[in-house]
Design a protein around this motif. Structure first.
Motif, short mmCIF file in Angstrom:
data_model
loop_
_atom_site.label_atom_id
_atom_site.label_comp_id
_atom_site.label_asym_id
_atom_site.label_seq_id
_atom_site.Cartn_x
_atom_site.Cartn_y
_atom_site.Cartn_z
N LEU A 44 26.75 53.33 46.81
CA LEU A 44 26.76 53.02 48.23
C LEU A 44 28.12 53.34 48.85
O LEU A 44 28.20 53.95 49.91
N SER A 45 29.19 52.95 48.17
CA SER A 45 30.52 53.23 48.71
C SER A 45 30.80 54.73 48.74
O SER A 45 31.46 55.23 49.66
N THR A 46 30.28 55.46 47.77
CA THR A 46 30.46 56.91 47.77
C THR A 46 29.72 57.53 48.95
O THR A 46 30.27 58.39 49.65
N ARG A 47 28.50 57.07 49.20
CA ARG A 47 27.75 57.57 50.35
C ARG A 47 28.43 57.23 51.66
O ARG A 47 28.50 58.06 52.57
N VAL A 48 28.94 56.01 51.76
CA VAL A 48 29.64 55.61 52.99
C VAL A 48 30.88 56.46 53.18
O VAL A 48 31.16 56.94 54.28
N HIS A 49 31.65 56.66 52.10
CA HIS A 49 32.88 57.46 52.18
C HIS A 49 32.58 58.89 52.64
O HIS A 49 33.26 59.42 53.51
N HIS A 50 31.56 59.50 52.07
CA HIS A 50 31.22 60.88 52.45
C HIS A 50 30.67 60.93 53.88
O HIS A 50 30.97 61.87 54.62
N GLY A 51 29.89 59.95 54.27
CA GLY A 51 29.38 59.92 55.64
C GLY A 51 30.49 59.73 56.67
O GLY A 51 30.51 60.40 57.71
N VAL A 52 31.42 58.85 56.37
CA VAL A 52 32.56 58.63 57.26
C VAL A 52 33.42 59.88 57.34
O VAL A 52 33.89 60.26 58.42
N MET A 53 33.61 60.54 56.20
CA MET A 53 34.41 61.77 56.18
C MET A 53 33.76 62.86 57.05
O MET A 53 34.44 63.52 57.83
N LEU A 54 32.46 63.00 56.93
CA LEU A 54 31.75 63.98 57.76
C LEU A 54 31.82 63.59 59.24
O LEU A 54 32.05 64.43 60.10
N GLY A 55 31.63 62.31 59.53
CA GLY A 55 31.72 61.84 60.91
C GLY A 55 33.09 62.10 61.52
O GLY A 55 33.20 62.53 62.67
N LEU A 56 34.15 61.85 60.75
CA LEU A 56 35.49 62.10 61.25
C LEU A 56 35.74 63.60 61.47
O LEU A 56 36.38 63.99 62.44
N ALA A 57 35.23 64.41 60.56
CA ALA A 57 35.42 65.86 60.69
C ALA A 57 34.73 66.41 61.93
O ALA A 57 35.22 67.36 62.55
N VAL A 58 33.62 65.81 62.32
CA VAL A 58 32.88 66.28 63.50
C VAL A 58 33.40 65.63 64.78
O VAL A 58 33.61 66.30 65.80
N MET A 59 33.63 64.32 64.74
CA MET A 59 33.94 63.58 65.97
C MET A 59 35.38 63.72 66.44
O MET A 59 35.64 63.66 67.64
N THR A 60 36.33 63.89 65.54
CA THR A 60 37.73 63.97 65.94
C THR A 60 38.00 65.16 66.86
O THR A 60 38.60 64.98 67.93
N PRO A 61 37.58 66.37 66.52
CA PRO A 61 37.82 67.47 67.46
C PRO A 61 37.11 67.28 68.80
O PRO A 61 37.68 67.61 69.84
N ILE A 62 35.91 66.73 68.76
CA ILE A 62 35.18 66.49 70.01
C ILE A 62 35.95 65.51 70.89
O ILE A 62 36.10 65.72 72.10
N TYR A 63 36.48 64.45 70.29
CA TYR A 63 37.22 63.43 71.03
C TYR A 63 38.45 64.01 71.71
O TYR A 63 38.77 63.68 72.84
N PHE A 64 39.16 64.89 71.01
CA PHE A 64 40.39 65.44 71.58
C PHE A 64 40.14 66.63 72.51
O PHE A 64 41.01 66.97 73.31
N ILE A 65 38.98 67.26 72.43
CA ILE A 65 38.67 68.37 73.33
C ILE A 65 38.16 67.87 74.68
O ILE A 65 38.40 68.50 75.70
N LEU A 66 37.48 66.73 74.69
CA LEU A 66 36.94 66.21 75.95
C LEU A 66 38.06 65.98 76.96
O LEU A 66 39.15 65.55 76.59
N PRO A 67 37.81 66.22 78.23
CA PRO A 67 38.84 65.99 79.24
C PRO A 67 39.18 64.50 79.36
O PRO A 67 38.38 63.63 79.02
N ASP A 68 40.39 64.23 79.86
CA ASP A 68 40.86 62.85 79.96
C ASP A 68 40.00 62.01 80.88
O ASP A 68 39.84 60.81 80.65
N ASN A 69 39.46 62.60 81.95
CA ASN A 69 38.66 61.78 82.86
C ASN A 69 37.36 61.31 82.22
O ASN A 69 36.77 60.33 82.66
#
Length: 150
Positions: A37-62
């Motif tokens: 379970l922890s391995t699945r959570v770790h891999h899911g979080v890693m994938l989520g961070l890899a996808v969501m971080t660039p989206i978060y910083f590309i979105l405009p400030d407003n």
């Protein structure tokens, strides 16, 4: 024939001596790296961070200012904290017993403390810093505006 039977028995004995990594849950909340379970959570979080971080910083400030930005920042905070907690527990499990097996428990306590401090600190930044997490990261590269002397 005798050799294959004895080697099979020896391999079963070795498998029984391995730490019980097939447990779905850990027996202690400090063991962030035990079980599939922890391995699945770790891999899911890693994938989520890899996808969501660039989206978060590309979105405009407003778009990221306000409730949506704070919710997204808190989501990122939880993912970063979970990722670092599980990952550091993997590191501790691999390397601390090479120094001393007695240090594994205290190292897990230190990792839990570090994870708690990370969660609290990033949450404070998320909710009280202008621009949230995005503003804090952007502030590293953008200098503060100079105040004019009267």
């Amino acid at each position: 024939m005798i050799r294959s039977v004895s080697s099979t028995m020896a391999s079963r004995r070795l498998l029984s001596l391995r730490p019980n990594s097939r447990r779905p849950f850990s027996s202690s909340p400090l063991e962030g790296d035990v079980g599939p379970l922890s391995t699945r959570v770790h891999h899911g979080v890693m994938l989520g961070l890899a996808v969501m971080t660039p989206i978060y910083f590309i979105l405009p400030d407003n778009v990221t200012d306000g409730a949506l930005g704070k919710a997204f920042g808190m989501f990122m905070t939880l993912n970063i904290t979970a990722h670092s907690h599980i990952g550091l527990n993997y590191v501790a499990t691999d390397y601390v017993p090479k120094i001393s097996k007695a240090l594994l428990g205290p190292s897990r306590i230190a990792i839990a403390g570090l994870s708690g401090i990370t969660l609290i600190g990033m949450s404070v930044i998320c909710f009280s810093s202008p621009g949230g997490l995005k503003g804090a990261v952007k502030g590293v590269w953008n200098p503060l505006p100079e105040k004019k002397k009267d």
